[in-house]
Each structure stands twice: as C-alpha cells, then as structure tokens.
Design a protein around this motif. Structure first.
Motif, mmCIF file in Angstrom:
data_model
loop_
_atom_site.group_PDB
_atom_site.id
_atom_site.type_symbol
_atom_site.label_atom_id
_atom_site.label_comp_id
_atom_site.label_asym_id
_atom_site.label_seq_id
_atom_site.Cartn_x
_atom_site.Cartn_y
_atom_site.Cartn_z
ATOM 1 N N ILE A 93 0.840 -1.199 0.000
ATOM 2 C CA ILE A 93 0.000 0.000 0.000
ATOM 3 C C ILE A 93 0.876 1.251 0.000
ATOM 4 C CG2 ILE A 93 -1.875 1.223 1.193
ATOM 5 C CD1 ILE A 93 -2.650 -1.598 0.342
ATOM 6 N N ASP A 94 0.497 2.225 -0.802
ATOM 7 C CA ASP A 94 1.151 3.535 -0.804
ATOM 8 C C ASP A 94 0.606 4.337 0.375
ATOM 9 O OD1 ASP A 94 2.164 6.052 -1.242
ATOM 10 O OD2 ASP A 94 1.487 6.213 -3.318
ATOM 11 N N ILE A 95 1.466 4.641 1.357
ATOM 12 C CA ILE A 95 1.036 5.340 2.568
ATOM 13 C C ILE A 95 0.466 6.720 2.248
ATOM 14 C CG2 ILE A 95 1.871 6.410 4.711
ATOM 15 C CD1 ILE A 95 3.828 4.095 4.997
ATOM 16 N N GLU A 96 1.041 7.399 1.263
ATOM 17 C CA GLU A 96 0.642 8.772 0.979
ATOM 18 C C GLU A 96 -0.701 8.879 0.260
ATOM 19 O OE1 GLU A 96 3.907 10.478 -1.127
ATOM 20 O OE2 GLU A 96 5.148 10.697 0.687
ATOM 21 N N THR A 97 -1.053 7.900 -0.550
ATOM 22 C CA THR A 97 -2.299 7.976 -1.328
ATOM 23 C C THR A 97 -3.319 6.909 -0.953
ATOM 24 O OG1 THR A 97 -1.477 6.509 -3.085
ATOM 25 C CG2 THR A 97 -1.006 8.880 -3.293
ATOM 26 N N ASP A 98 -2.929 5.931 -0.134
ATOM 27 C CA ASP A 98 -3.785 4.796 0.212
ATOM 28 C C ASP A 98 -4.128 3.918 -0.988
ATOM 29 O OD1 ASP A 98 -3.852 5.095 2.924
ATOM 30 O OD2 ASP A 98 -5.800 6.092 3.013
ATOM 31 N N ARG A 99 -3.373 4.046 -2.055
ATOM 32 C CA ARG A 99 -3.642 3.206 -3.215
ATOM 33 C C ARG A 99 -2.890 1.886 -3.102
ATOM 34 N NH1 ARG A 99 -3.496 6.482 -8.834
ATOM 35 N NH2 ARG A 99 -4.078 4.383 -9.529
ATOM 36 N N LEU A 100 -3.502 0.864 -3.650
ATOM 37 C CA LEU A 100 -2.885 -0.460 -3.678
ATOM 38 C C LEU A 100 -1.858 -0.480 -4.804
ATOM 39 C CD1 LEU A 100 -2.875 -3.394 -2.627
ATOM 40 C CD2 LEU A 100 -4.723 -3.878 -4.252
ATOM 41 N N LEU A 101 -0.595 -0.665 -4.448
ATOM 42 C CA LEU A 101 0.485 -0.658 -5.428
ATOM 43 C C LEU A 101 0.763 -2.041 -6.001
ATOM 44 C CD1 LEU A 101 3.076 1.662 -3.640
ATOM 45 C CD2 LEU A 101 1.542 2.254 -5.538
ATOM 46 N N TYR A 126 -7.316 1.644 -1.231
ATOM 47 C CA TYR A 126 -7.457 0.236 -0.846
ATOM 48 C C TYR A 126 -8.679 -0.002 0.021
ATOM 49 C CZ TYR A 126 -6.131 0.912 4.039
ATOM 50 O OH TYR A 126 -6.134 1.287 5.354
ATOM 51 N N THR A 127 -9.139 1.017 0.736
ATOM 52 C CA THR A 127 -10.271 0.857 1.655
ATOM 53 C C THR A 127 -11.553 0.445 0.932
ATOM 54 O OG1 THR A 127 -10.603 3.246 1.484
ATOM 55 C CG2 THR A 127 -9.396 2.443 3.408
ATOM 56 N N VAL A 128 -11.676 0.835 -0.330
ATOM 57 C CA VAL A 128 -12.861 0.440 -1.101
ATOM 58 C C VAL A 128 -12.885 -1.072 -1.288
ATOM 59 C CG1 VAL A 128 -14.019 0.637 -3.335
ATOM 60 C CG2 VAL A 128 -13.001 2.666 -2.284
ATOM 61 N N LEU A 129 -11.754 -1.658 -1.641
ATOM 62 C CA LEU A 129 -11.675 -3.112 -1.786
ATOM 63 C C LEU A 129 -11.798 -3.786 -0.434
ATOM 64 C CD1 LEU A 129 -11.268 -5.460 -3.733
ATOM 65 C CD2 LEU A 129 -8.795 -5.204 -3.440
ATOM 66 N N ARG A 130 -11.198 -3.193 0.586
ATOM 67 C CA ARG A 130 -11.288 -3.749 1.950
ATOM 68 C C ARG A 130 -12.733 -3.896 2.392
ATOM 69 N NH1 ARG A 130 -9.810 0.392 6.459
ATOM 70 N NH2 ARG A 130 -11.886 1.068 5.775
ATOM 71 N N ASP A 131 -13.572 -2.925 2.035
ATOM 72 C CA ASP A 131 -14.944 -2.888 2.515
ATOM 73 C C ASP A 131 -15.960 -3.408 1.505
ATOM 74 O OD1 ASP A 131 -13.934 -1.761 4.832
ATOM 75 O OD2 ASP A 131 -14.229 0.298 4.117
ATOM 76 N N THR A 132 -15.487 -3.960 0.393
ATOM 77 C CA THR A 132 -16.392 -4.550 -0.594
ATOM 78 C C THR A 132 -17.007 -5.820 -0.028
ATOM 79 O OG1 THR A 132 -15.190 -3.636 -2.477
ATOM 80 C CG2 THR A 132 -16.508 -5.603 -2.889
ATOM 81 N N ILE A 133 -18.281 -6.047 -0.317
ATOM 82 C CA ILE A 133 -18.983 -7.238 0.172
ATOM 83 C C ILE A 133 -18.767 -8.386 -0.811
ATOM 84 C CG2 ILE A 133 -21.224 -8.231 0.762
ATOM 85 C CD1 ILE A 133 -22.150 -5.373 1.444
ATOM 86 N N PHE A 134 -18.185 -9.468 -0.323
ATOM 87 C CA PHE A 134 -17.978 -10.669 -1.122
ATOM 88 C C PHE A 134 -18.832 -11.805 -0.569
ATOM 89 C CE2 PHE A 134 -13.899 -8.388 -1.681
ATOM 90 C CZ PHE A 134 -13.847 -8.354 -3.066
ATOM 91 N N THR A 135 -19.179 -12.751 -1.425
ATOM 92 C CA THR A 135 -19.930 -13.913 -0.966
ATOM 93 C C THR A 135 -19.063 -14.752 -0.028
ATOM 94 O OG1 THR A 135 -19.233 -15.108 -2.954
ATOM 95 C CG2 THR A 135 -21.406 -14.054 -3.001
ATOM 96 N N HIS A 136 -19.731 -15.577 0.764
ATOM 97 C CA HIS A 136 -19.055 -16.414 1.764
ATOM 98 C C HIS A 136 -19.609 -17.828 1.668
ATOM 99 C CE1 HIS A 136 -17.347 -17.617 5.649
ATOM 100 N NE2 HIS A 136 -18.523 -18.169 5.895
ATOM 101 N N PRO A 137 -18.767 -18.832 1.777
ATOM 102 C CA PRO A 137 -17.307 -18.787 1.905
ATOM 103 C C PRO A 137 -16.628 -18.800 0.531
ATOM 104 C CG PRO A 137 -18.063 -21.030 2.213
ATOM 105 C CD PRO A 137 -19.294 -20.197 1.949
ATOM 106 N N THR A 138 -15.741 -17.858 0.300
ATOM 107 C CA THR A 138 -14.983 -17.781 -0.948
ATOM 108 C C THR A 138 -13.559 -17.339 -0.637
ATOM 109 O OG1 THR A 138 -15.577 -15.460 -1.346
ATOM 110 C CG2 THR A 138 -17.028 -17.146 -2.303
ATOM 111 N N MET A 139 -12.683 -17.569 -1.588
ATOM 112 C CA MET A 139 -11.325 -17.068 -1.435
ATOM 113 C C MET A 139 -11.274 -15.563 -1.652
ATOM 114 S SD MET A 139 -9.487 -19.585 -0.449
ATOM 115 C CE MET A 139 -7.801 -19.001 -0.659
ATOM 116 N N ALA A 140 -12.247 -15.014 -2.363
ATOM 117 C CA ALA A 140 -12.264 -13.572 -2.619
ATOM 118 C C ALA A 140 -12.363 -12.770 -1.332
ATOM 119 C CB ALA A 140 -13.422 -13.213 -3.551
ATOM 120 N N GLU A 141 -13.070 -13.294 -0.348
ATOM 121 C CA GLU A 141 -13.230 -12.536 0.894
ATOM 122 C C GLU A 141 -11.923 -12.431 1.683
ATOM 123 O OE1 GLU A 141 -16.014 -14.356 3.589
ATOM 124 O OE2 GLU A 141 -15.320 -16.380 3.089
#
Length: 456
Positions: free
Chosen positions: A398-406, A432-447
């Motif tokens: 993660i880029d600390i300055e922009t919070d973007r996933l590098l 990255y917080t958008v992906l962190r808080d995205t709702i994924f189905t369970h149980p999956t590897m995506a979560e």
C-alpha cells in the motif's frame, strides 16, 4: 500464382486469429498463413496454456485423491494426455473454422517468407504462391530457447512442446530452468508421481518475487518432493542405457545426476526463422524479437508485429490486447496503445497457483514509494479449509501517501481468479479501503481480500 489482399496475417496466434474475422467483417480481403496444421489457433491452444493447464488440473485431482500406487498414477497420466489431446484437437478445429468460415477470410497452410515489404512467398503442399498485401501482420509467436550444452540434442531431452506429447510418465524428470514454464511442469509431474529435480543457474529462486513469497513457494514445492538446485550449471548431457546423465557443477562441487527425461525450460526466442525478415527491411531488437512502437507498428508503417514475436509480455491475453490496439488504431479513436496497459495480472499454475499484479515490495521501494506491507496466511480462510488447500500466503503493498494499492501477490488456491478482481480494482484508482470494505460472498477465497486489507 500471385494474389492480392488487403491484409495478410502470418501466424495463427491469438491476436491474428481474432483480427482476421474482424478485418473481413469490415469488408477487407484477408489471408492467414499458418505453416503447420497442428498449430491452427496458435501456441495457447496447441502447446501452451490450454494443454498445460488441462494437465495441471488432472494432476491436482490426483494429488487430492492421494493415490499412492505408482501404476495407478502412471495410468492416470496416460489418460490425462489422451484427454488433453482430444481437447486440443476440438479447439484447433474450432479455431480454424472461426477464421476460414468467415466471408472474406481464408486460411492457407504453408511457410511464409518475405520477398519485399509488401510481398510474401508462401510454400504450400500444392506449390508456391506470392501474396501481395497492403497491410501485413506478423503473429508467429515464440519458441523454446535451446542452450548450448554438449549432448542436449539427445532424444531424451524435450522442449515444453515435445513434453506435452510424452505418453508415458517418466519416473525421474529433470527440468532446466526455474521460470514459470519450468515451475508449472515441475508441479504437474510431481503431482503425477515423477521424481522431479529443478535446476536453476541463478542464486535466487523466483528471482523477481519478494523473498517471503519465494520462500513460501519453494517450501510447498519441496514438500511435493521436488528437489530445487540453485547456482547449478549443466556441463554435459550423456545418454546412458535406458536413461540419461547430467554432469552438474554447483558451489558444492561436481555431481552426476541420472534421470529418465529432461525438460528444457530456459526461456523463449522469437519465431522469425525462415521469414526472411531482412527482405522486408523490418528491424529486430537486441534480443531478436521484432521491434515495434507503442502501436505495434514496425519501422515499416504498414507492417505490425503482434503477440510473443514482438517481445512484449508472453501471455495470450496480452496478445489479445494487441488485437485491440490494432483494431482501435485502424477503426477506432487511435488512442489505445501499449502505454494504455496498466496493472496486467499474471499467474503461474502450480498447485496452489501463484498470481501477481502491480509492484512487488522490493520494486515499490526501489521506485521510492513509502509503503505499508500486509500479509495474510491462506490457512486462515474458511474456504481454504473447505478445499483442504491451506498452503500459501497473500501479500499487499500500500502507498502510505495515497492509500492506493500498489501491488498484490496471492499464492493460494483460486488465486488465478482472484487476481483479476484486484487488477480491475487497481485500474479504478480507488483507495485500498474500497476493496477492503467490498462485500464478497461467503465462503470464498475472494473474501480473503477483506481480511488481508483489514491489517493495514
């Protein structure tokens, strides 16, 4: 015989076979020349992604069933080779029909060579012909590089292409090269029951990966019984009665290794042999690949090089994107180019697969980013427990300055699917917080993405 066309495509790769029917539907007269009927559809269909991943899937099933009997494993391997052949034959015929049955497009089987930058001679089974074309697209791909080792032309030494046709499972297999091809074959044959030795002349396993990822992969491969020999040079290959011997040199000294088959996986080189590139005045780069600009044009504006032969990333999905670039340049906005590509994912289909997109930790630091790195064990995922595939590691930069996933690496079950989610997300430019808080189905590897990014 001489014929004129609007577009000539040399080679039946992913870009060319997609481009041909598209151009024909725009009203152009198109010919595709392919030198071998065994290569209709290109490398991926016949000797690359499709057959190797088919074998990888069958090997994974064998591993899951925990079949210990050597005879049973050998039989399963022979069945897998047969099923692979059936799949390839089906797809090859389908690919041929997709092009040849399109009005305005025709497939000719023969060896093409340039006479000039607009003329190509094609030697077919029925004779010779000259094709004059307004536009020419070279899509001939790449082939295995054969290092200069005494004895390497033994009939027990195979390229990846030839290995796919070895009908009997070798009891002992030695692989020269620790890149993606070598690793995939090592994983496949170890799962089928071969004793596999992987020889790498470099001093680092998975040289481009971060050390924590490389160590995790090496540990899993060694747990499958794969011997990994680093800093090892093959000095000679000698045929023995019913086997073959390698003379090796490493920091530990000289060693003689006896094996039943050798796979050479020491890289790829451009498939330009026999094309008489010089007659067209086309420039090659220092590695022998066809030099192109960001629109895939050569130094001759009416000649393009698509796919592996242009020296770009050697993935079939990049070759498909080459088609998109040409399509946009000829009939679209003209804005798409190789510079448009961002966050292209990759996957090595070992068991479990190793997938990556963006920067590694080392690369991000070298680029001067201030970063935060988080890791998550695959064993912590309920879905991994269900699948009984708990080996592996996830890592995000993660880029600390922009919070973007590098960057993101996933060495775990189903990572070859999950990596595409992350690639799409990274192209969005969201934190990255958008992906962190995205709702994924369970149980999956995506979560696992939720759990991993919650550690930031």
């Amino acid at each position: 015989m001489r014929t004129q066309v609007d577009a000539l495509i040399i080679g039946f790769g992913k870009a060319g076979k997609t481009l041909a029917p598209y151009l024909a539907k725009q009203g152009l007269k198109v010919i595709v020349v392919e030198k071998s009927p065994e290569m209709y559809g290109g490398t991926c269909i016949n000797i690359g992604c499709i057959p190797t991943k088919a074998l990888a899937h069958q090997a994974e099933l064998i591993s899951e069933l925990q079949i210990e009997d050597a005879a049973s494993r050998s039989l399963k391997y022979e069945q897998a080779i047969h099923e692979k052949d059936e799949l390839v034959a089906f797809l090859r015929a389908k690919n041929f029909d997709n092009v040849n049955n399109t009005p305005g497009a025709e497939v000719i089987t023969g060896m093409a060579s340039f006479i000039s930058d607009h003329e190509v001679q094609v030697e077919t089974a029925s004779g010779s012909m000259v094709i004059e074309a307004g536009r020419i697209f070279v899509n001939t791909g790449a082939r295995p590089f054969i290092p200069d080792i005494p004895g390497i032309h033994s009939d027990k030494v195979y390229t990846s292409t030839e290995m796919l046709n070895v009908a009997k499972l070798p009891r002992r297999l030695t692989i020269l090269g620790g890149g993606p091809i070598g690793l995939e074959f090592a994983s496949i044959y170890a799962s089928f029951g071969s004793e596999v030795t992987l020889i790498e002349h470099g001093d680092r396993f998975l040289q481009r990966a971060d050390r924590d990822i490389a160590e995790a992969v090496q540990q899993v491969l060694e747990s499958k019984g794969i011997r990994i020999a680093l800093q090892t040079k093959v000095e000679r290959i000698t045929d023995e009665a019913g086997a073959v011997k390698l003379s090796l040199m490493s920091p530990g000294g000289r060693e003689e290794l006896e094996t039943d088959a050798i796979l050479v996986a020491a890289g790829r080189q451009a498939n330009t042999e026999g094309l008489n590139i010089e007659a067209a005045g086309i420039r090659l780069d220092r590695r022998g690949f066809i030099h192109v600009d960001e629109t895939l044009q050569t130094n001759k504006p009416h000649i393009w090089a698509l796919g592996d032969v242009n020296g770009g990333p050697q993935y079939t999905y990049v070759s498909l994107d080459d088609y998109r670039i040409v399509k946009d340049q000829l009939f679209g906005s003209g804005k798409r180019s190789t510079q448009s590509r961002q966050h292209v994912p990759s996957a090595i289909f070992i068991d479990p697969p190793l997938s990556h997109v963006g920067f590694t930790e080392d690369e991000a630091l070298k680029q001067g980013y201030k970063i935060k790195v988080v890791r998550w064990a695959a064993a912590a995922m309920p879905r991994a427990r269900q699948l009984k595939k708990t080996a592996g590691l996830l890592k995000a930069v993660i880029d600390i300055e922009t919070d973007r996933l590098l960057g993101f690496t996933m060495f775990a079950a189903e990572s070859s699917e999950i990596i595409n989610i992350v690639s799409v997300f990274m192209n969005s430019g969201e934190p990255y917080t958008v992906l962190r808080d995205t709702i994924f189905t369970h149980p999956t590897m995506a979560e696992s993405l939720n759990d991993l990014l919650s550690q930031v």
